[in-house]
Motif scaffolding. Structure first.
Motif, PDB file in Angstrom:
ATOM      1  N   UNK A  98       0.703  -1.351   0.032  1.00  0.00           N
ATOM      2  CA  UNK A  98       0.044  -0.212   0.032  1.00  0.00           C
ATOM      3  C   UNK A  98       0.753   1.186  -0.052  1.00  0.00           C
ATOM      4  N   UNK A  99       2.112   1.276  -0.650  1.00  0.00           N
ATOM      5  CA  UNK A  99       3.115   2.351  -0.342  1.00  0.00           C
ATOM      6  C   UNK A  99       2.800   3.412  -1.179  1.00  0.00           C
ATOM      7  N   UNK A 100       2.321   2.913  -2.495  1.00  0.00           N
ATOM      8  CA  UNK A 100       2.515   3.903  -3.685  1.00  0.00           C
ATOM      9  C   UNK A 100       1.348   3.707  -4.576  1.00  0.00           C
ATOM     10  N   UNK A 101       1.500   4.679  -5.563  1.00  0.00           N
ATOM     11  CA  UNK A 101       0.293   5.004  -6.468  1.00  0.00           C
ATOM     12  C   UNK A 101       1.067   5.475  -7.779  1.00  0.00           C
ATOM     13  N   UNK A 102       0.315   5.368  -8.834  1.00  0.00           N
ATOM     14  CA  UNK A 102       0.841   5.978 -10.243  1.00  0.00           C
ATOM     15  C   UNK A 102       0.481   7.387 -10.013  1.00  0.00           C
ATOM     16  N   UNK A 103       1.334   8.183 -10.708  1.00  0.00           N
ATOM     17  CA  UNK A 103       1.307   9.736 -10.549  1.00  0.00           C
ATOM     18  C   UNK A 103       1.618  10.101 -11.872  1.00  0.00           C
ATOM     19  N   UNK A 104       0.832  11.348 -12.547  1.00  0.00           N
ATOM     20  CA  UNK A 104       0.937  11.823 -13.578  1.00  0.00           C
ATOM     21  C   UNK A 104       0.419  11.246 -14.617  1.00  0.00           C
ATOM     22  N   UNK A 105       0.520  11.724 -16.050  1.00  0.00           N
ATOM     23  CA  UNK A 105       0.057  10.954 -17.178  1.00  0.00           C
ATOM     24  C   UNK A 105       0.591   9.716 -17.640  1.00  0.00           C
ATOM     25  N   UNK A 106       0.146   9.208 -18.885  1.00  0.00           N
ATOM     26  CA  UNK A 106       0.924   8.129 -19.323  1.00  0.00           C
ATOM     27  C   UNK A 106       1.552   8.528 -20.552  1.00  0.00           C
ATOM     28  N   UNK A 107       2.730   7.761 -20.905  1.00  0.00           N
ATOM     29  CA  UNK A 107       3.529   8.190 -21.973  1.00  0.00           C
ATOM     30  C   UNK A 107       3.477   6.900 -22.989  1.00  0.00           C
ATOM     31  N   UNK A 108       3.280   7.415 -24.479  1.00  0.00           N
ATOM     32  CA  UNK A 108       2.969   6.198 -25.506  1.00  0.00           C
ATOM     33  C   UNK A 108       3.600   6.388 -26.645  1.00  0.00           C
ATOM     34  N   UNK A 109       4.644   7.267 -26.544  1.00  0.00           N
ATOM     35  CA  UNK A 109       5.425   7.335 -28.107  1.00  0.00           C
ATOM     36  C   UNK A 109       5.960   6.039 -28.479  1.00  0.00           C
ATOM     37  N   UNK A 110       5.441   5.649 -29.824  1.00  0.00           N
ATOM     38  CA  UNK A 110       5.819   4.592 -30.523  1.00  0.00           C
ATOM     39  C   UNK A 110       7.263   3.988 -30.421  1.00  0.00           C
ATOM     40  N   UNK A 111       7.876   4.959 -30.815  1.00  0.00           N
ATOM     41  CA  UNK A 111       9.432   4.910 -31.090  1.00  0.00           C
ATOM     42  C   UNK A 111      10.119   4.399 -29.600  1.00  0.00           C
TER      43      UNK A 111
END
Length: 276
Positions: free
Chosen positions: A216-229
């Protein structure tokens, strides 16, 4: 469902998501591109889907040994929309494309990356899942969402030599990257407070955060990153090049599965912590 919103994703291929009870569900389809319904070709026999049963939550063996998982159940939903009979057979992951080419099946439904090399030998639908890169952080430190300036002087755990390490260096140059040999080591350091963030594959981070090892320590933060290359095109249903009609029908059915809410239902079943 709540109204769609724009995420801080950095790839136009995924421009909208829907939020449902605290979980972000990705939308890979443009409603304005919907055309006439495409029916599957009638061959007089079931369409044979090939998968692997060792990659949860995408595809794995259920309690009775039957293949299940997000990708497998999505395939079954597509078959239902097309009103066709389908079978699902599990094989070793590294044999799937060869088996498809040898006509031992008709469709590969597994986490086989869509690449130019694959497209040179096979057809594939539009992606129905992609591999977002995400930041994770401890929830008790009050850290800011990641940005080029916010990460100045902050330590970020990455797998050394990975695409995520290269992306961090290119777009967050003021961060202090700390290399680890594998994701488990990076996650452990984050849990113990030895780094400020981890930047890695969002699916694996989401599974860790939702499991017991994170405590229970942590969480995702900010947005996602999806650059194909850096992070690839994602995954889709793969067919032989001559099966154009089947590929088009699968593509259309995937769009309809999104439109009628079945995609969201399956996503919520298999991704209690969304990687997006």
């Amino acid at each position: 469902m709540a109204a769609a919103l724009i995420l801080g994703a950095s790839d136009a291929a995924l421009s909208q998501v829907e939020t449902v009870p605290g979980v972000v569900v990705p939308n890979f389809w443009n409603s304005r591109s919907r055309g006439e319904r495409v029916d599957a070709p009638q061959t007089g026999r079931p369409v044979r889907f090939l998968t692997d049963d060792e990659f949860p939550p995408l595809h794995f063996a259920g309690p009775d040994g039957t293949p299940t998982g997000f990708v497998v159940e999505l395939a079954r939903a597509v078959c239902e929309r097309l009103s066709i009979t389908c079978t699902v057979q599990a094989r070793r992951f590294d044999t799937l494309l060869d088996a498809l080419g040898e006509r031992q099946g008709d469709v590969v439904a597994a986490a086989v990356p869509l690449t130019p090399t694959l497209r040179a030998g096979f057809l594939a639908t539009r992606p129905y899942f992609r591999w977002p890169a995400r930041f994770a952080a401890r929830t008790d430190k009050g850290l800011p969402p990641p940005s080029a300036d916010a990460l100045t002087g902050r330590t970020v755990g990455v797998i050394g030599g990975s695409a995520h390490a290269a992306y961090l260096k290119a777009f967050f140059p003021k961060a202090q990257a700390r290399d680890f040999t594998d994701l488990a080591a990076a996650e452990g350091a984050l849990r113990r407070g030895e780094t400020d963030y981890v930047f890695a594959d969002g699916l694996n981070l989401a599974l860790w955060i939702g499991g017991t090892e994170a405590e229970g320590c942590c969480a995702l933060i900010g947005g996602d990153y999806l650059e194909n290359r850096y992070f690839g095109e994602g995954i889709g249903f793969v067919t032989r090049r001559e099966d154009v009609a089947l590929s088009r029908a699968l593509d259309d059915a995937l769009h309809r599965v999104w439109d009628d809410g079945k995609y969201t239902e399956l996503y919520l079943r298999f991704f209690p912590v969304s990687p997006f």
